[in-house]
Design a protein around this motif. Structure first.
Motif, PDB file in Angstrom:
ATOM      1  N   GLY A  75      62.199  66.533  39.579  1.00  0.00           N
ATOM      2  CA  GLY A  75      62.507  66.086  41.465  1.00  0.00           C
ATOM      3  C   GLY A  75      63.181  67.625  41.500  1.00  0.00           C
ATOM      4  N   GLY A  76      63.376  67.853  42.496  1.00  0.00           N
ATOM      5  CA  GLY A  76      65.002  68.396  43.257  1.00  0.00           C
ATOM      6  C   GLY A  76      64.001  68.723  45.365  1.00  0.00           C
ATOM      7  N   MET A  77      64.875  69.830  45.125  1.00  0.00           N
ATOM      8  CA  MET A  77      64.292  69.507  47.453  1.00  0.00           C
ATOM      9  C   MET A  77      63.380  69.062  47.627  1.00  0.00           C
ATOM     10  N   VAL A  78      63.747  68.463  48.972  1.00  0.00           N
ATOM     11  CA  VAL A  78      62.280  68.199  49.822  1.00  0.00           C
ATOM     12  C   VAL A  78      61.250  69.231  49.956  1.00  0.00           C
ATOM     13  N   ALA A 112      57.261  62.909  35.417  1.00  0.00           N
ATOM     14  CA  ALA A 112      57.195  63.874  36.623  1.00  0.00           C
ATOM     15  C   ALA A 112      57.957  62.531  37.381  1.00  0.00           C
ATOM     16  N   ALA A 113      58.497  63.005  38.015  1.00  0.00           N
ATOM     17  CA  ALA A 113      59.690  61.898  39.398  1.00  0.00           C
ATOM     18  C   ALA A 113      60.187  62.337  40.018  1.00  0.00           C
ATOM     19  N   SER A 114      60.301  61.520  41.116  1.00  0.00           N
ATOM     20  CA  SER A 114      60.141  61.956  42.511  1.00  0.00           C
ATOM     21  C   SER A 114      60.336  62.921  43.008  1.00  0.00           C
ATOM     22  N   GLY A 115      60.214  64.570  43.315  1.00  0.00           N
ATOM     23  CA  GLY A 115      58.926  65.564  44.301  1.00  0.00           C
ATOM     24  C   GLY A 115      58.486  65.926  43.060  1.00  0.00           C
ATOM     25  N   GLY A 116      58.314  65.673  41.124  1.00  0.00           N
ATOM     26  CA  GLY A 116      57.215  65.661  40.444  1.00  0.00           C
ATOM     27  C   GLY A 116      56.202  64.639  40.988  1.00  0.00           C
ATOM     28  N   TYR A 117      56.265  63.792  40.930  1.00  0.00           N
ATOM     29  CA  TYR A 117      55.180  63.129  41.274  1.00  0.00           C
ATOM     30  C   TYR A 117      54.729  63.181  42.679  1.00  0.00           C
ATOM     31  N   MET A 118      55.161  63.745  43.697  1.00  0.00           N
ATOM     32  CA  MET A 118      54.711  64.220  44.858  1.00  0.00           C
ATOM     33  C   MET A 118      53.589  65.570  45.088  1.00  0.00           C
ATOM     34  N   MET A 119      54.242  65.667  43.761  1.00  0.00           N
ATOM     35  CA  MET A 119      53.449  66.635  43.881  1.00  0.00           C
ATOM     36  C   MET A 119      51.912  65.872  42.950  1.00  0.00           C
ATOM     37  N   HIS A 164      63.074  58.855  53.454  1.00  0.00           N
ATOM     38  CA  HIS A 164      62.186  58.457  52.424  1.00  0.00           C
ATOM     39  C   HIS A 164      60.580  57.706  52.541  1.00  0.00           C
ATOM     40  N   VAL A 165      60.687  57.559  53.799  1.00  0.00           N
ATOM     41  CA  VAL A 165      59.404  56.847  54.964  1.00  0.00           C
ATOM     42  C   VAL A 165      58.516  57.814  54.937  1.00  0.00           C
ATOM     43  N   LEU A 166      58.337  59.301  55.423  1.00  0.00           N
ATOM     44  CA  LEU A 166      57.970  60.476  54.422  1.00  0.00           C
ATOM     45  C   LEU A 166      57.305  60.928  53.903  1.00  0.00           C
ATOM     46  N   PHE A 167      58.283  60.159  52.478  1.00  0.00           N
ATOM     47  CA  PHE A 167      57.688  60.724  50.745  1.00  0.00           C
ATOM     48  C   PHE A 167      56.187  59.600  50.742  1.00  0.00           C
ATOM     49  N   LYS A 168      56.521  57.939  51.140  1.00  0.00           N
ATOM     50  CA  LYS A 168      56.015  57.056  51.262  1.00  0.00           C
ATOM     51  C   LYS A 168      54.611  57.015  51.696  1.00  0.00           C
ATOM     52  N   ASP A 169      54.854  57.258  52.654  1.00  0.00           N
ATOM     53  CA  ASP A 169      53.637  57.610  53.461  1.00  0.00           C
ATOM     54  C   ASP A 169      52.710  58.356  52.839  1.00  0.00           C
ATOM     55  N   PHE A 170      53.271  60.027  52.496  1.00  0.00           N
ATOM     56  CA  PHE A 170      53.123  60.851  51.452  1.00  0.00           C
ATOM     57  C   PHE A 170      51.887  60.700  50.322  1.00  0.00           C
ATOM     58  N   VAL A 171      52.890  59.706  49.654  1.00  0.00           N
ATOM     59  CA  VAL A 171      51.800  58.815  48.148  1.00  0.00           C
ATOM     60  C   VAL A 171      51.696  58.151  49.037  1.00  0.00           C
ATOM     61  N   ALA A 172      51.433  57.131  49.846  1.00  0.00           N
ATOM     62  CA  ALA A 172      50.129  56.207  49.444  1.00  0.00           C
ATOM     63  C   ALA A 172      48.787  56.945  50.644  1.00  0.00           C
ATOM     64  N   SER A 173      49.166  58.326  51.101  1.00  0.00           N
ATOM     65  CA  SER A 173      47.375  58.923  51.663  1.00  0.00           C
ATOM     66  C   SER A 173      46.805  59.361  50.752  1.00  0.00           C
ATOM     67  N   GLN A 174      47.745  60.099  49.346  1.00  0.00           N
ATOM     68  CA  GLN A 174      47.214  60.065  47.892  1.00  0.00           C
ATOM     69  C   GLN A 174      46.347  59.368  47.263  1.00  0.00           C
ATOM     70  N   ARG A 175      47.711  58.024  47.343  1.00  0.00           N
ATOM     71  CA  ARG A 175      46.499  57.326  46.140  1.00  0.00           C
ATOM     72  C   ARG A 175      46.704  55.571  47.035  1.00  0.00           C
ATOM     73  N   ALA A 176      45.659  55.716  47.544  1.00  0.00           N
ATOM     74  CA  ALA A 176      45.377  54.153  48.207  1.00  0.00           C
ATOM     75  C   ALA A 176      45.831  53.506  47.350  1.00  0.00           C
ATOM     76  N   ILE A 228      60.057  57.656  44.002  1.00  0.00           N
ATOM     77  CA  ILE A 228      59.792  57.789  44.975  1.00  0.00           C
ATOM     78  C   ILE A 228      61.444  56.951  46.074  1.00  0.00           C
ATOM     79  N   GLY A 229      61.780  57.659  46.287  1.00  0.00           N
ATOM     80  CA  GLY A 229      63.061  57.196  46.142  1.00  0.00           C
ATOM     81  C   GLY A 229      63.872  58.794  46.634  1.00  0.00           C
ATOM     82  N   VAL A 230      64.822  58.570  47.996  1.00  0.00           N
ATOM     83  CA  VAL A 230      65.657  60.458  48.033  1.00  0.00           C
ATOM     84  C   VAL A 230      67.102  59.623  47.869  1.00  0.00           C
TER      85      VAL A 230
END
Length: 337
Positions: A132-135, A163-170, A242-254, A188-190
């Motif tokens: 992970g790294g910069m948002v 694949a953690a944080s930004g890595g898991y976002m990808m 963090h809310v944006l991160f969670k919403d993004f992950v949830a939208s990709q993996r229902a 999945i945090g900030v």
């Protein structure tokens, strides 16, 4: 005298090397070298077949080798009836992420090249490694992967280590996520950490003035005095991210229970599959080798081309280092060190 003679010889050799490389530089520049554009494509099936053949030749007796050769001829006949071009194509990319997701600059070019030829029957496999790294950087990297999905091409992410944080976002953008048993996934945090040396400066009678236009243009500072109001705003910004991160992950993996996994915790691959962070526990090697029989597998890689001057400059420095090290070694040995 012996020392001076060796030193003079050293200088002559160095001068000769520099002159030779300068001549090469002139010739290459004058000829306008047609060095590649930075994109390389290698068919992985060929390397695998070659290695397999070498092992068989070393281990099997003549009878077994003859049987293998016969089976290979039969396969080749089948391929003539069904041309290799009709086979599914699998494109393999590597993403090794740093804090700035710098590898996205190469990946975006690789994806552009692949999408120019890929069909909806093909697949892109990304071997992803990142803590992970910069948002904003990892947001862009995830968006580049989304281009593959938007084109209707299947996307598989393989994680062998992390694949953690930004890595898991990808990773969560993929149609399928595969991870090795002890790969680390989640986070999945900030987080943000800012040192503050205001008290040290104040103790030494050093004043710091900070002028902003906009109440929250600067919430926390490194050298100025931080306020409770600034801290609260900074924390709120982290929560919003963090809310944006969670919403993004949830939208990709229902399939995910996002609230239970978006705690900043990490899980190993064998645990992550239970939490539905991934779909299967398997190494990238196993997954890719499994494709060889039914698909043409290509490794696609883009590297920024170095200028002729850069390439020769590195060569000159290397030659100078070797010569200097050898000369110093001889001088020290001659004096008994």
């Amino acid at each position: 005298m012996e020392f001076l003679t060796e030193y003079a010889g050293f200088l002559v050799r160095i001068l000769t090397v520099i002159v030779l490389f300068a001549l090469v530089l002139v010739l290459l520049t004058a000829g306008k070298s047609k060095k590649n554009s930075g994109l390389s494509i290698n068919k992985l099936n060929d390397g695998y077949d070659k290695a397999k053949s070498l092992m068989e030749n070393a281990l099997l007796n003549k009878k077994a080798l003859k049987a293998k050769a016969k089976a290979r001829k039969n396969e080749q006949k089948k391929e003539k009836k069904s041309p290799a071009t009709d086979k599914k194509k699998v494109f393999v990319l590597d993403f090794d992420g740093d804090i700035k997701a710098s590898a996205v600059e190469s990946m975006r070019r690789e994806i552009t090249a692949i999408l120019a030829v890929a069909t909806k029957d093909d697949e892109v496999v990304v071997r992803l490694e990142s803590g992970g790294g910069m948002v904003h950087s990892y947001g862009l990297a995830a968006s580049q992967l989304q281009r593959i999905k938007d084109a209707g091409v299947s996307l598989t992410i393989c994680v062998d280590k992390v694949a953690a944080s930004g890595g898991y976002m990808m990773a969560c953008v993929a149609d399928k996520i595969i991870a090795a048993p002890f790969a680390i996934l989640g986070s999945i945090g900030v987080v943000a950490q800012i040192p503050n040396i205001h008290r040290l400066l104040d103790k030494n009678n050093i004043d710091v003035e900070l002028h902003t236009a906009g109440k929250f243009k600067r919430t926390l500072t490194v050298i100025g005095e931080n306020t409770d109001e600034g801290r609260e705003k900074f924390k709120q910004d982290l929560e919003d991210t963090h809310v944006l991160f969670k919403d993004f992950v949830a939208s990709q993996r229902a399939v995910l229970d996002i609230e239970s996994v978006a705690t900043g915790e990490t899980w190993y691959g064998s645990q992550a599959v239970e939490n539905k962070l991934i779909d299967e526990v398997k190494t990238s090697d196993t997954y890719i080798v499994d494709q060889y029989d039914n698909a043409n597998v290509f490794k696609v890689e883009y590297s920024e081309p170095k200028s002729v001057a850069e390439r020769l400059g590195l060569s000159v420095l290397s030659a100078v280092e070797v010569k200097a090290t050898g000369w110093i070694s001889r001088v020290l040995n001659s004096r008994g060190f």
